[in-house]
Design an enzyme around this catalytic site. Structure first.
Site, PDB file in Angstrom:
ATOM      1  N   HIS A 107       2.797   5.607  12.637  1.00 38.18           N
ATOM      2  CA  HIS A 107       2.976   5.796  11.718  1.00 38.18           C
ATOM      3  C   HIS A 107       4.401   6.285  10.930  1.00 38.18           C
ATOM      4  O   HIS A 107       4.186   7.998  11.142  1.00 38.18           O
ATOM      5  CB  HIS A 107       1.963   5.766  10.727  1.00 38.18           C
ATOM      6  CG  HIS A 107       1.990   5.419   9.265  1.00 38.18           C
ATOM      7  ND1 HIS A 107       2.010   5.017   8.237  1.00 38.18           N
ATOM      8  CD2 HIS A 107       2.777   6.995   8.570  1.00 38.18           C
ATOM      9  CE1 HIS A 107       2.570   5.370   6.762  1.00 38.18           C
ATOM     10  NE2 HIS A 107       2.389   6.144   6.973  1.00 38.18           N
TER      11      HIS A 107
ATOM     12  N   SER B 135       3.534  11.912   8.016  1.00 38.50           N
ATOM     13  CA  SER B 135       3.488  11.120   6.386  1.00 38.50           C
ATOM     14  C   SER B 135       4.251  11.568   6.446  1.00 38.50           C
ATOM     15  O   SER B 135       4.937  11.715   5.464  1.00 38.50           O
ATOM     16  CB  SER B 135       1.588  11.662   6.196  1.00 38.50           C
ATOM     17  OG  SER B 135       0.399  12.023   6.819  1.00 38.50           O
TER      18      SER B 135
ATOM     19  N   TYR C 166       4.992  18.168   2.061  1.00 35.04           N
ATOM     20  CA  TYR C 166       4.794  17.161   1.956  1.00 35.04           C
ATOM     21  C   TYR C 166       5.535  17.606   0.111  1.00 35.04           C
ATOM     22  O   TYR C 166       5.712  18.653  -0.433  1.00 35.04           O
ATOM     23  CB  TYR C 166       3.196  17.254   0.918  1.00 35.04           C
ATOM     24  CG  TYR C 166       1.822  16.006   1.350  1.00 35.04           C
ATOM     25  CD1 TYR C 166       2.535  15.356   2.724  1.00 35.04           C
ATOM     26  CD2 TYR C 166       0.579  15.678   0.888  1.00 35.04           C
ATOM     27  CE1 TYR C 166       2.086  14.047   3.026  1.00 35.04           C
ATOM     28  CE2 TYR C 166       0.090  15.038   1.587  1.00 35.04           C
ATOM     29  CZ  TYR C 166       0.584  13.869   2.604  1.00 35.04           C
ATOM     30  OH  TYR C 166      -0.423  13.125   2.838  1.00 35.04           O
TER      31      TYR C 166
ATOM     32  N   ARG D 268       0.926  -1.500   0.389  1.00 34.18           N
ATOM     33  CA  ARG D 268       0.140  -0.180   0.423  1.00 34.18           C
ATOM     34  C   ARG D 268       0.853   1.374  -0.223  1.00 34.18           C
ATOM     35  O   ARG D 268       1.261   1.749  -0.879  1.00 34.18           O
ATOM     36  CB  ARG D 268      -1.068   0.209   1.410  1.00 34.18           C
ATOM     37  CG  ARG D 268      -2.247   0.512   0.872  1.00 34.18           C
ATOM     38  CD  ARG D 268      -1.416   2.558   1.562  1.00 34.18           C
ATOM     39  NE  ARG D 268      -1.368   2.783   2.460  1.00 34.18           N
ATOM     40  CZ  ARG D 268      -1.349   4.224   3.308  1.00 34.18           C
ATOM     41  NH1 ARG D 268      -0.619   4.662   1.735  1.00 34.18           N
ATOM     42  NH2 ARG D 268      -0.422   3.914   4.465  1.00 34.18           N
TER      43      ARG D 268
ATOM     44  N   HIS E 143       3.661   3.693  -3.040  1.00 31.97           N
ATOM     45  CA  HIS E 143       3.931   4.871  -4.158  1.00 31.97           C
ATOM     46  C   HIS E 143       5.590   4.587  -4.646  1.00 31.97           C
ATOM     47  O   HIS E 143       5.841   5.628  -5.339  1.00 31.97           O
ATOM     48  CB  HIS E 143       4.242   5.829  -2.509  1.00 31.97           C
ATOM     49  CG  HIS E 143       2.912   6.618  -2.257  1.00 31.97           C
ATOM     50  ND1 HIS E 143       1.717   7.433  -3.577  1.00 31.97           N
ATOM     51  CD2 HIS E 143       2.298   6.085  -0.641  1.00 31.97           C
ATOM     52  CE1 HIS E 143       1.183   7.249  -2.611  1.00 31.97           C
ATOM     53  NE2 HIS E 143       0.864   7.448  -0.903  1.00 31.97           N
TER      54      HIS E 143
END
Lengths: 347, 347
Positions: B195, B168, B288, B14, B18
């Site tokens: 995470h 993230s 990001y 998953r 990426h």
């Protein structure tokens, strides 16, 4: 030391030499040193991976001799200090004199974590010559915090201005680092250092834990170069320390540029550090990389997973020079397995 | 959950998507899932990198559709549970029904850290269908621990059995993780997860810090695959947790084998995760990766170091969709620089 909170020692041109089989040329060393000096690095260390005098059949011949390397690097350094590494039994006083003559500012003297006593004379030599002397306790994960302290105190007595906890096999967890560095910081009156390897993916995490526990001088290499899966990645370390609010001397973007514009083009896919299964199991077991090849051969001989043998060797606390024990250990493990299989067949 | 101290969720199929531009084939997914099941992994997550329904012009087309992936993976799983990812606005209830029909055991619902309220209906759908529902708060570094808690409580109210602090952008330091995970562990009555991403070299260190602070379910990918510089490296994490004395379900050597014998041959030099300057500066700035390309272009236009622009954008807390702000910010920075240069010339 420096006015900053933490002194950073870049070992790309020393521990990083292991990753390139000691084949950096003097010109390459000059380029890296120049970029690090421009980025305001506190100290660069220049030596064969195993210290001055390491260039040999035993430890691997370097591309050039100590004199050629120092001649190339020294003119590139303005404010950055120059360190050399000396391992008693490998480096000699002649090499130390050469380093002094060429302009080294400090000498780091490294022994096995329980053998600091072999370094007394070496500290004396270094101080007589007016250099800053630091002591490095290698494979510190193999000794209790109390033993590391006892050995560090010897080096303090010999005149060390700083003593390092070296996680040479990349085997420590943050808690192991805190215990050792914390105890030394409380009990010594000199600076305490920490040196990480990345075998358990903790190069940066452990260095941060060491600093939180009181380390004021730490090691790293550009792009994380170094033996095993490499050292703490220097440009990452600088960014992390800035982000965590520590005052450090090197310029973050400058060190990044040194890593990617200067060092990276000198590396190949084979020399880039990698956290693969080999380096992982060495860190997990806490044994030196020299055991890997022997253990593979012996594993085949006895039909054992070499990883099981490495873990067993780690639990027994074997060190370099004891490679002959691998066969004995494997034979015993194979016997135990056979006995277990027999007894299960009897049930 | 499981009987062990920490539940491990492998996201190679998953978040790892990426790293390979979502091009794993169903056959490759089956091979990885089979190896992870054999190694006793707690959960595998299978979806487009941006969740079910992510295969599109916007997020990049995957090599196959959700149905083909699930058809390939499900027969390989015996004890390992299957998770799918759903992002409100991207995934639809049709895909959720498909996942239920194919045999998914749990669904993780992810929102931006301050937008948990958009997920209420999705939790309802998942629970109605009898799956375990978990909530993921993305980019948790952008909100204070108190805000993360407030949003996590919404997800708890909606029926989440666990809520995750998601780093993230790989922007958190261990202290940031401890504050957020620690507060949630104290205040929620459900499980708390963490995470990590490795942009600051802290994938393993932060995950360990999260577990020490109370996380009981954590994410990782084989070989550290994943967006940016990748996620916590799963085989390393298993070894570190075992070494630290935690009881975990997966078999260390088995997960190592899955990483090196099964996944590694599917990767190329380009798809291997790397902690390079790009990913480092993104983690340092806390933005990001979609900003990187725009910022480079704008940097050239205004003769600014794109890294300076990224750091400024991070301090302003910009998020995905606000890429048009990059030019405004750069223009202001260039004006400021010019003004400073003028005033210096006047002195």
């Amino acid at each position: 030391m420096t006015d900053s909170d933490v002194r950073l020692i870049d070992m790309t041109l020393r521990d990083g030499m292991h990753a390139v089989d000691h084949q950096f040329t003097p010109e390459q060393m000059a380029d890296v040193a120049s970029a690090l000096d421009e980025a305001n690095m506190d100290v660069v260390e220049v030596s064969h991976g195993d210290g001055m005098g390491g260039s040999s059949i035993n430890y691997g011949f370097a591309a050039a001799d100590t004199e050629a390397y120092l001649d190339a690097v020294v003119p590139e350094l303005t404010d950055t200090r120059l360190s050399v590494l000396l391992l008693p039994g490998i480096g000699t006083v002649e090499e130390l004199d050469l380093a002094v003559e060429k302009g080294a500012d400090m000498c780091r003297i490294a022994t096995h974590v329980t053998e600091a006593d072999v370094s007394a004379e070496h500290f004396e030599f270094v101080e007589e010559r007016g250099l800053e002397a630091n002591g490095l306790l290698m494979l510190s994960h193999m000794a209790s915090p109390e033993t590391v302290l006892e050995q560090a105190k010897l080096m303090e007595d010999y005149g060390a201005e700083a003593v390092y906890v070296m996680d040479s096999a990349g085997a420590m967890l943050p808690q192991d680092v805190r215990e050792r560095v914390g105890l030394l910081s409380e009990e010594l009156s000199i600076d305490v250092g920490f040196h990480a390897h990345n075998n358990l993916g903790l190069g940066i995490g452990n260095t941060l834990a060491g600093i939180e526990a009181g380390a004021t001088t730490v090691d790293g290499c550009l792009r994380g170069l170094g033996a095993g899966s490499g050292n703490a990645q220097m440009e990452v370390l600088v960014g992390v320390l800035e982000k965590a609010g520590y005052d450090v001397s090197p310029d973050f973007f400058g060190v990044m540029d040194a890593a990617e514009d200067v060092l990276l083009p000198m590396l190949t896919e084979d020399t880039m550090p990698e956290l693969d299964n080999d380096s992982l199991v060495l860190g997990y077991a806490g044994v030196y990389s020299s055991f890997l090849r022997h253990t593979r051969r012996v594993g085949e001989q006895f039909d054992l997973d070499p990883r099981e043998i490495l873990v067993e060797l780690g639990e027994m606390g074997v060190v370099g020079g004891q490679e002959d024990m691998i066969t004995d250990v494997a034979a015993r493990m194979a016997e135990d397995e056979a006995a277990t299989a027999d007894s299960e067949a009897d049930d």
